[in-house]
Write a protein that holds these residues in place. Structure first.
Motif, PDB file in Angstrom:
ATOM      1  N   MET A  20       0.847  -1.193   0.000  1.00  0.00           N
ATOM      2  CA  MET A  20       0.000   0.000   0.000  1.00  0.00           C
ATOM      3  C   MET A  20       0.881   1.240   0.000  1.00  0.00           C
ATOM      4  N   PRO A  21       0.661   2.200  -0.906  1.00  0.00           N
ATOM      5  CA  PRO A  21       1.518   3.383  -0.947  1.00  0.00           C
ATOM      6  C   PRO A  21       1.198   4.355   0.186  1.00  0.00           C
ATOM      7  N   ASP A  22       2.220   5.073   0.623  1.00  0.00           N
ATOM      8  CA  ASP A  22       2.039   6.176   1.563  1.00  0.00           C
ATOM      9  C   ASP A  22       2.171   7.518   0.868  1.00  0.00           C
ATOM     10  N   ILE A  23       2.887   7.544  -0.267  1.00  0.00           N
ATOM     11  CA  ILE A  23       3.161   8.791  -0.979  1.00  0.00           C
ATOM     12  C   ILE A  23       2.667   8.658  -2.415  1.00  0.00           C
ATOM     13  N   PHE A  24       1.865   9.606  -2.859  1.00  0.00           N
ATOM     14  CA  PHE A  24       1.364   9.628  -4.228  1.00  0.00           C
ATOM     15  C   PHE A  24       2.025  10.804  -4.939  1.00  0.00           C
ATOM     16  N   VAL A  25       2.714  10.519  -6.042  1.00  0.00           N
ATOM     17  CA  VAL A  25       3.380  11.571  -6.813  1.00  0.00           C
ATOM     18  C   VAL A  25       2.454  11.993  -7.948  1.00  0.00           C
ATOM     19  N   ASN A  26       1.938  13.214  -7.840  1.00  0.00           N
ATOM     20  CA  ASN A  26       1.006  13.784  -8.805  1.00  0.00           C
ATOM     21  C   ASN A  26       1.774  14.748  -9.713  1.00  0.00           C
ATOM     22  N   TYR A  27       1.584  14.622 -11.019  1.00  0.00           N
ATOM     23  CA  TYR A  27       2.309  15.486 -11.953  1.00  0.00           C
ATOM     24  C   TYR A  27       1.557  15.543 -13.271  1.00  0.00           C
ATOM     25  N   ARG A  28       1.908  16.522 -14.073  1.00  0.00           N
ATOM     26  CA  ARG A  28       1.357  16.636 -15.423  1.00  0.00           C
ATOM     27  C   ARG A  28       2.451  16.218 -16.395  1.00  0.00           C
ATOM     28  N   ARG A  49      12.040   8.462  -7.295  1.00  0.00           N
ATOM     29  CA  ARG A  49      13.185   7.568  -7.097  1.00  0.00           C
ATOM     30  C   ARG A  49      13.888   7.832  -5.774  1.00  0.00           C
ATOM     31  N   GLU A  50      14.037   9.093  -5.418  1.00  0.00           N
ATOM     32  CA  GLU A  50      14.687   9.399  -4.143  1.00  0.00           C
ATOM     33  C   GLU A  50      13.833   8.950  -2.967  1.00  0.00           C
ATOM     34  N   LEU A  51      12.536   9.201  -3.025  1.00  0.00           N
ATOM     35  CA  LEU A  51      11.665   8.778  -1.931  1.00  0.00           C
ATOM     36  C   LEU A  51      11.560   7.253  -1.868  1.00  0.00           C
ATOM     37  N   GLY A 100      11.269   2.944   0.511  1.00  0.00           N
ATOM     38  CA  GLY A 100      10.841   1.695  -0.109  1.00  0.00           C
ATOM     39  C   GLY A 100       9.951   1.955  -1.308  1.00  0.00           C
ATOM     40  N   SER A 101      10.214   1.258  -2.401  1.00  0.00           N
ATOM     41  CA  SER A 101       9.493   1.509  -3.647  1.00  0.00           C
ATOM     42  C   SER A 101       7.997   1.273  -3.515  1.00  0.00           C
ATOM     43  N   GLU A 102       7.603   0.291  -2.710  1.00  0.00           N
ATOM     44  CA  GLU A 102       6.175  -0.034  -2.589  1.00  0.00           C
ATOM     45  C   GLU A 102       5.401   1.062  -1.863  1.00  0.00           C
ATOM     46  N   ARG A 103       6.107   1.971  -1.200  1.00  0.00           N
ATOM     47  CA  ARG A 103       5.441   3.044  -0.458  1.00  0.00           C
ATOM     48  C   ARG A 103       5.257   4.314  -1.281  1.00  0.00           C
ATOM     49  N   VAL A 104       5.784   4.331  -2.509  1.00  0.00           N
ATOM     50  CA  VAL A 104       5.724   5.535  -3.337  1.00  0.00           C
ATOM     51  C   VAL A 104       5.032   5.194  -4.657  1.00  0.00           C
TER      52      VAL A 104
END
Length: 262
Positions: free
Chosen positions: A1-9, A22-24, A29-33
């Motif tokens: 389950m992700p904790d961080i959602f990266v929103n972008y256009r 990538r840094e986060l 952990g990749s599964e959290r982003v």
């Protein structure tokens, strides 16, 4: 389950979004982003995947570049004014779910005011932002990660777990595959040697490592007893060192040459 959602256009700052994700992912952990093009599996229905990920996330990172507010739809309308615009929908969903929304301004992008945004997104102008400048990317990314670890306790714990796993060595995955004969797999390999031979392949001939006495590398016996004053070879001959003098013996005849460069 992700904790961080990266929103972008994607037509604005997809490169900045990748750097942040990538840094986060490295820190927490990749599964959290969650980043759409990375996290949505092939064949999955992206509308459902996007909305589910936003609703489950504690943080939404809104990546905002210079073209973010002025992007247009196929009909020529401003994308932010379109209720079906996915960048807009994700941010609205994050506000409704109570997530922490963090605008990250890329490069020379300026902070948005309420007058720049449709009413549904006006709250975004009030959120404290961070900046990512490529000239100071490492420091800016580190600050974003530090802020998130401080604001979301389970991200800080995830980072500590990753650090503990790295310190303990973690697990070794089997990369050998099918082999005939014997094989050894290990996490770390250290080889200490003198002589500078390095890593080589094929036949390297004779290699002597840290010899502390007389050495014979050819055929036949050798007697090298300096205390009794003599050297005996059987065979065609050989080279040896005797009290600072290089000695050669061939077919019973000995020649001497001073070794000035020892």
């Amino acid at each position: 389950m992700p904790d961080i959602f990266v929103n972008y256009r994607s037509a604005d700052e997809d490169t900045g979004a990748v750097l942040i994700e990538r840094e986060l992912s490295r820190r927490f952990g990749s599964e959290r982003v969650f980043r759409a093009s990375k996290s949505i599996k092939i064949g999955r229905r992206f509308p459902q995947e996007l909305l589910t990920a936003v609703r489950r996330s504690s943080v939404l990172i809104a990546v905002i570049g210079e073209r973010w507010a002025d992007a247009r739809t196929a009909e020529g309308l401003r994308a932010l004014d379109d209720p079906e615009d996915w960048t807009r929908r994700e941010i609205v969903e994050a506000f409704e779910s109570g997530a922490l929304v963090v605008p990250v301004l890329i490069g020379r992008a300026t902070r948005l005011g309420r007058h720049d945004l449709p009413p549904a997104l006006a709250e975004l102008a009030d959120c404290q932002y961070r900046r990512l400048d490529t000239r100071n990317a490492d420091g800016d990314l580190a600050r974003i990660g530090d802020d998130l670890a401080e604001s979301v306790p389970r991200l800080a714990e995830a980072e500590r777990e990753i650090a503990r796993g790295a310190a303990a060595g973690g697990e070794v995955d089997n990369q050998v595959g099918r082999v005939d004969g014997s094989v050894v797999q290990a996490r770390d390999y250290t080889h200490r040697q003198s002589g500078g031979i390095g890593n080589v392949g094929g036949d390297v001939g004779t290699f002597i490592n840290n010899a502390s006495g007389p050495v014979q590398t050819g055929d036949g016996p050798q007697h090298n007893d300096l205390r009794n004053g003599g050297v005996h070879f059987n065979g065609d001959g050989g080279n040896y060192i005797e009290r600072g003098t290089a000695q050669q013996r061939f077919n019973g005849r000995r020649t001497d040459r001073q070794d000035r460069d020892r």
